[in-house]
Design a protein around this motif. Structure first.
Motif, PDB file in Angstrom:
ATOM      1  N   PHE A   1       0.780  -1.315   0.045  1.00 47.38           N
ATOM      2  CA  PHE A   1      -0.032   0.102   0.073  1.00 47.38           C
ATOM      3  C   PHE A   1       0.703   1.344   0.083  1.00 47.38           C
ATOM      4  O   PHE A   1       2.185   1.326   0.610  1.00 47.38           O
ATOM      5  CB  PHE A   1      -0.988  -0.012   1.387  1.00 47.38           C
ATOM      6  CG  PHE A   1      -2.086  -0.945   1.201  1.00 47.38           C
ATOM      7  CD1 PHE A   1      -3.341  -0.519   0.768  1.00 47.38           C
ATOM      8  CD2 PHE A   1      -1.836  -2.198   1.564  1.00 47.38           C
ATOM      9  CE1 PHE A   1      -4.433  -1.536   0.887  1.00 47.38           C
ATOM     10  CE2 PHE A   1      -2.996  -2.993   1.662  1.00 47.38           C
ATOM     11  CZ  PHE A   1      -4.183  -2.679   1.223  1.00 47.38           C
ATOM     12  N   THR A   2       0.356   2.270  -0.495  1.00 43.86           N
ATOM     13  CA  THR A   2       1.134   3.816  -0.441  1.00 43.86           C
ATOM     14  C   THR A   2       0.419   4.565   0.470  1.00 43.86           C
ATOM     15  O   THR A   2      -0.758   4.750   0.379  1.00 43.86           O
ATOM     16  CB  THR A   2       1.013   4.161  -1.733  1.00 43.86           C
ATOM     17  OG1 THR A   2       1.414   3.177  -2.747  1.00 43.86           O
ATOM     18  CG2 THR A   2       2.081   5.514  -2.015  1.00 43.86           C
TER      19      THR A   2
ATOM     20  N   GLU B   1      -1.391   7.827   1.937  1.00 44.70           N
ATOM     21  CA  GLU B   1      -1.734   9.093   1.327  1.00 44.70           C
ATOM     22  C   GLU B   1      -2.157  10.137   2.600  1.00 44.70           C
ATOM     23  O   GLU B   1      -2.032   9.686   3.736  1.00 44.70           O
ATOM     24  CB  GLU B   1      -3.086   8.818   0.600  1.00 44.70           C
ATOM     25  CG  GLU B   1      -2.814   7.927  -0.611  1.00 44.70           C
ATOM     26  CD  GLU B   1      -4.209   8.043  -1.579  1.00 44.70           C
ATOM     27  OE1 GLU B   1      -5.243   8.467  -0.943  1.00 44.70           O
ATOM     28  OE2 GLU B   1      -4.105   7.824  -2.557  1.00 44.70           O
TER      29      GLU B   1
ATOM     30  N   THR C   1      -3.162   3.292  -0.005  1.00 44.69           N
ATOM     31  CA  THR C   1      -4.109   2.957  -1.166  1.00 44.69           C
ATOM     32  C   THR C   1      -3.273   1.877  -2.000  1.00 44.69           C
ATOM     33  O   THR C   1      -2.000   1.616  -1.662  1.00 44.69           O
ATOM     34  CB  THR C   1      -4.227   4.110  -2.071  1.00 44.69           C
ATOM     35  OG1 THR C   1      -5.293   3.710  -3.262  1.00 44.69           O
ATOM     36  CG2 THR C   1      -3.149   4.550  -2.723  1.00 44.69           C
ATOM     37  N   ARG C   2      -4.012   0.956  -2.784  1.00 42.94           N
ATOM     38  CA  ARG C   2      -3.222   0.166  -3.400  1.00 42.94           C
ATOM     39  C   ARG C   2      -4.396  -0.252  -4.524  1.00 42.94           C
ATOM     40  O   ARG C   2      -5.409  -0.219  -4.463  1.00 42.94           O
ATOM     41  CB  ARG C   2      -3.314  -1.175  -2.741  1.00 42.94           C
ATOM     42  CG  ARG C   2      -2.109  -2.352  -3.347  1.00 42.94           C
ATOM     43  CD  ARG C   2      -2.001  -3.446  -2.317  1.00 42.94           C
ATOM     44  NE  ARG C   2      -3.055  -4.272  -2.262  1.00 42.94           N
ATOM     45  CZ  ARG C   2      -2.954  -5.408  -1.539  1.00 42.94           C
ATOM     46  NH1 ARG C   2      -1.866  -5.627  -0.468  1.00 42.94           N
ATOM     47  NH2 ARG C   2      -3.900  -6.218  -1.463  1.00 42.94           N
ATOM     48  N   PRO C   3      -3.867  -0.671  -5.745  1.00 39.05           N
ATOM     49  CA  PRO C   3      -4.586  -0.707  -7.024  1.00 39.05           C
ATOM     50  C   PRO C   3      -5.748  -1.483  -6.894  1.00 39.05           C
ATOM     51  O   PRO C   3      -6.937  -1.058  -7.142  1.00 39.05           O
ATOM     52  CB  PRO C   3      -3.844  -0.935  -8.254  1.00 39.05           C
ATOM     53  CG  PRO C   3      -2.266  -0.578  -7.802  1.00 39.05           C
ATOM     54  CD  PRO C   3      -2.384  -0.667  -6.226  1.00 39.05           C
ATOM     55  N   ASP C   4      -5.608  -2.563  -6.293  1.00 36.83           N
ATOM     56  CA  ASP C   4      -6.895  -3.577  -6.226  1.00 36.83           C
ATOM     57  C   ASP C   4      -7.775  -3.203  -5.105  1.00 36.83           C
ATOM     58  O   ASP C   4      -8.829  -3.918  -5.246  1.00 36.83           O
ATOM     59  CB  ASP C   4      -6.163  -5.176  -6.057  1.00 36.83           C
ATOM     60  CG  ASP C   4      -5.512  -5.267  -4.573  1.00 36.83           C
ATOM     61  OD1 ASP C   4      -4.858  -4.113  -4.340  1.00 36.83           O
ATOM     62  OD2 ASP C   4      -5.617  -6.077  -4.124  1.00 36.83           O
ATOM     63  N   THR C   5      -7.396  -2.598  -3.994  1.00 31.86           N
ATOM     64  CA  THR C   5      -8.490  -2.147  -2.982  1.00 31.86           C
ATOM     65  C   THR C   5      -9.045  -0.590  -3.136  1.00 31.86           C
ATOM     66  O   THR C   5      -9.748  -0.344  -2.488  1.00 31.86           O
ATOM     67  CB  THR C   5      -7.676  -2.540  -1.731  1.00 31.86           C
ATOM     68  OG1 THR C   5      -6.461  -1.347  -1.713  1.00 31.86           O
ATOM     69  CG2 THR C   5      -7.185  -3.565  -1.460  1.00 31.86           C
ATOM     70  N   GLY C   6      -8.032   0.125  -3.998  1.00 31.67           N
ATOM     71  CA  GLY C   6      -8.592   1.542  -3.523  1.00 31.67           C
ATOM     72  C   GLY C   6      -8.100   2.053  -2.346  1.00 31.67           C
ATOM     73  O   GLY C   6      -7.303   1.396  -1.746  1.00 31.67           O
TER      74      GLY C   6
END
Lengths: 501, 184
Positions: free
Chosen positions: B111-112, B114, B124-129
């Motif tokens: 995750f990144t 924010e 956030t992470r692409p697959d979870t938002g």
């Protein structure tokens, strides 16, 4: 005085005959109620005592068979959550040795027989200590109180503990009679005292205050009233009572502490009890507990989960939960809760008939109303005697004085329950047999008032009593002790009422 | 009282003897009579921790590396979307340490971080938002309290991931039906 007493006694049937009739009445009424309660599934905590009895019977089997012990079974079913001590489980063990799959009906019949045996043993002890009249009163109240008879088929320990408390009181009074003459008591009597005390606590751990308190009072009396060798003898016997008591308590304390991972002396339930009684329920689990379960099981599951997550001990965590839930307790909220507990403890004596009888089939029958109304009538009359004995300060005889003091202490210790614990109509059977002694004392004090202004207190001094307080001084002292206890009772009652307003 | 004390003593001795013999016989024979089976309703077996069950897993790779217990789990409707609301209590450490631990766990799971709204941590992470974690210390607890506070996680809803029967037990998953009430 003696002539008048003798005349009064001649009007009564011979003691033995009267007692035999009352025993028969007790047994018949109890048998008549059996069909109503015999098949009732176990209610609440009864399930623990029955499971504990089964596990203990398996322990005996394993010991006899020299097989490996199933310690996990013992931990789960005998120690359990540490809420109860396994006195009733031990009492049930012989049944499960004989019939491991005993049905509910068989278990209730067995409990009925055992409780009647305990009652009769208590009656015998009371008869030897106080005479026929006291024994007869015990057979009438609580021996003929319908709800008490239903409870006699129950697996809770309250009732048998109450009967043994009466035995303990008889034993203490016998000892006090000796002490008053300046004579101590034997090691054998001391060991018996310790044994009765610990059995009572195993049956109902909340009596620990009563047993400990009475032992302490006896110890003080020995030191004050005895001299030289007799004092040493008495203190030695008392020390043995303590050793027997602690020696038999230790196996439980060690097993429970080891299983639950915290320090357990008698039971673990006090923190949760205090939180449920006086705290805010939606804070007990540092927030609301899991829904869908009881106020007892949800906090317990939570404490076990936290203990597992933190590698901590569930007993300590329950104390933390309790403190958090009770942060906003005020003297006002506390005293209102205490009054509510007193109401539940003392003013709904037949409150459990819906649990012990089937309300669907027995709810509006003759038996149901017979049990409810007769129990309520008899219990409410006994409450008058309770108030009387708590306020009594007699100067008449040593016998009345000492029984008055022991009953005040005993009933006072039992009545601490509503100050600590959510009360219910299940607890009064512990106090009921003490009220039979109180009723006997009422009749005795009445007779003493009628026949004499004061009863002689100048016993012939025995050589061992040289230097001990004089009978007159003891007599005065016992009067002031009664007065002090009566004033304390009034002060506590007034204090709670004033704070609750 | 019996008139003849000697007779009474004999009766007592004989009774005690008979009772003792019966007791010994009962104990000796008891292993042959079968074994009792306690029901165990007063000490239920504790379910495993909710997040260790295969029922409703956390986003892949995410673990909570501080002592905790799940209090409630379940789906809620937020602006027409179904979101998973997971309430966890943390133990033995304070809020700052929990925030650090959570950040490390989310980063390790890909995750990144924010910029958060208020105190909430957002990752956030692409697959979870975007997902959020709100850490709140309990007030009025002693410094050495075992339970210290809560973490409210807002995550994407996940379907039931296992047919293990334990997933039907609300006490295990902490997904309680609305009809279940708090005891009084």
């Amino acid at each position: 005085m003696i002539e008048e007493l003798e005349r009064a006694y001649r009007r009564l049937p011979r003691g033995g005959t009267l007692l035999a009739v009352l025993v028969a009445a007790h047994v018949l009424l109890k048998l008549a109620l059996l069909p109503k309660v015999g098949h009732t599934p176990f209610v609440g905590d009864e399930a623990y005592y029955v499971d504990g009895g089964k596990a203990l019977s398996n322990l005996v089997r394993d010991l006899v068979g020299l097989g490996p012990l199933d310690s996990s079974e013992l931990e789960r079913h005998v120690v359990g959550s540490g809420w109860f001590m396994p006195g009733m489980s031990a009492l049930l063990t012989p049944l499960f040795l004989l019939d491991p799959d005993a049905s509910t009906f068989v278990i209730r019949c067995y409990l009925g027989v055992v409780s009647t045996v305990v009652l009769l043993l208590t009656v015998r002890t009371v008869r030897r200590t106080f005479g026929d009249r006291y024994a007869a009163l015990l057979l009438v109240f609580p021996g003929l109180v319908p709800m008490y008879l239903l409870f006699m088929y129950g697996a809770w320990g309250d009732l048998n503990a109450g009967l043994l408390v009466v035995m303990l009181i008889c034993h203490l009074v016998s000892i006090f009679r000796q002490v008053r003459k300046g004579v101590g008591f034997s090691l054998r009597e001391g060991a018996w005292l310790g044994l009765v005390g610990i059995v009572i606590v195993y049956l109902r751990s909340s009596t620990a205050l009563l047993v400990g308190g009475l032992f302490l009072v006896l110890f003080v009396a020995l030191v004050v009233l005895l001299r030289r060798r007799e004092r040493l003898r008495g203190v030695g016997a008392m020390a043995l009572a303590g050793v027997v008591f602690i020696g038999l308590l230790l196996p439980w304390s060690v097993a429970a502490s080891h299983t639950l991972g915290g320090r357990v002396v008698t039971t673990t339930s006090v923190p949760t009890v205090l939180a449920n009684t006086f705290g805010e329920y939606d804070r007990i689990c540092f927030g609301p507990c899991d829904p869908g379960s009881t106020i007892w099981f949800s906090p317990l599951r939570y404490a076990r989960e936290v203990a597992r997550a933190t590698d901590g001990d569930q007993v300590g965590i329950q104390s933390e939960m309790s403190a958090y839930a009770r942060q906003d307790v005020t003297p006002h909220s506390y005293s209102r809760d205490v009054l509510g507990n007193f109401y539940a403890y003392a003013l709904e004596p037949a409150g459990y008939n819906d649990q012990l009888m089937d309300p669907d089939t027995d709810g509006d029958t003759f038996t149901y109303w017979f049990v409810t109304l007769l129990t309520t009538l008899m219990w409410y009359l006994s409450l008058v005697v309770l108030v009387w004995v708590l306020l009594l300060a007699t100067r008449r005889s040593f016998e009345s004085q000492i029984l008055s003091i022991v009953l005040k202490l005993g009933l006072g210790a039992l009545l601490t329950q509503p100050f600590i614990h959510l009360a219910s109509a299940r607890y009064w059977p512990t106090a009921a047999p003490l009220l039979a002694l109180a009723l006997g004392l009422w009749l005795q004090v009445r007779a003493e008032r009628r026949v004499a202004v004061g009863v002689a207190h100048d016993l012939p001094a025995v050589p061992q009593a040289v230097g001990a307080p004089t009978p007159a001084a003891v007599h005065r002292g016992l009067y002031w002790v009664q007065l002090g206890l009566a004033v304390a009772s009034v002060a506590v009652a007034l204090g709670i009422l004033v704070l609750a307003i | 009282m019996p008139r003849n004390p000697d007779a009474s003593a004999v009766v007592r001795r004989v009774s005690v003897g008979i009772v003792s013999l019966l007791a010994v016989a009962l104990v000796a024979l008891s292993p042959q009579l079968g074994r009792a089976e306690p029901e165990g309703s007063y000490r239920p077996v504790l379910d495993p921790p909710a997040l260790e069950l295969p029922c409703y897993p956390l986003p892949e790779g995410l673990t909570l590396d501080f002592a905790h217990q799940v209090r409630t789990d379940g789906d809620v409707q937020v602006d027409g979307d179904s979101r998973r609301e997971l309430l966890v209590q943390y133990d033995l450490v304070d809020a700052d340490e929990v925030r650090e631990s959570l950040t490390a766990s989310f980063v390790e799971a890909g995750f990144t971080p924010e910029a958060g709204r208020g105190d909430a941590l957002v990752f956030t992470r692409p697959d979870t938002g975007p997902v959020t974690a709100e850490v709140r210390q309990l007030s009025g607890i002693p410094a050495d309290s075992t339970v210290r506070g809560t973490v409210l996680l807002d995550l994407p809803s996940v379907p039931l991931a296992s047919d293990d029967p334990i997933c039907d037990d609300p006490y295990a998953t902490k997904r309680f039906p609305d009809s279940w009430e708090l005891a009084k």
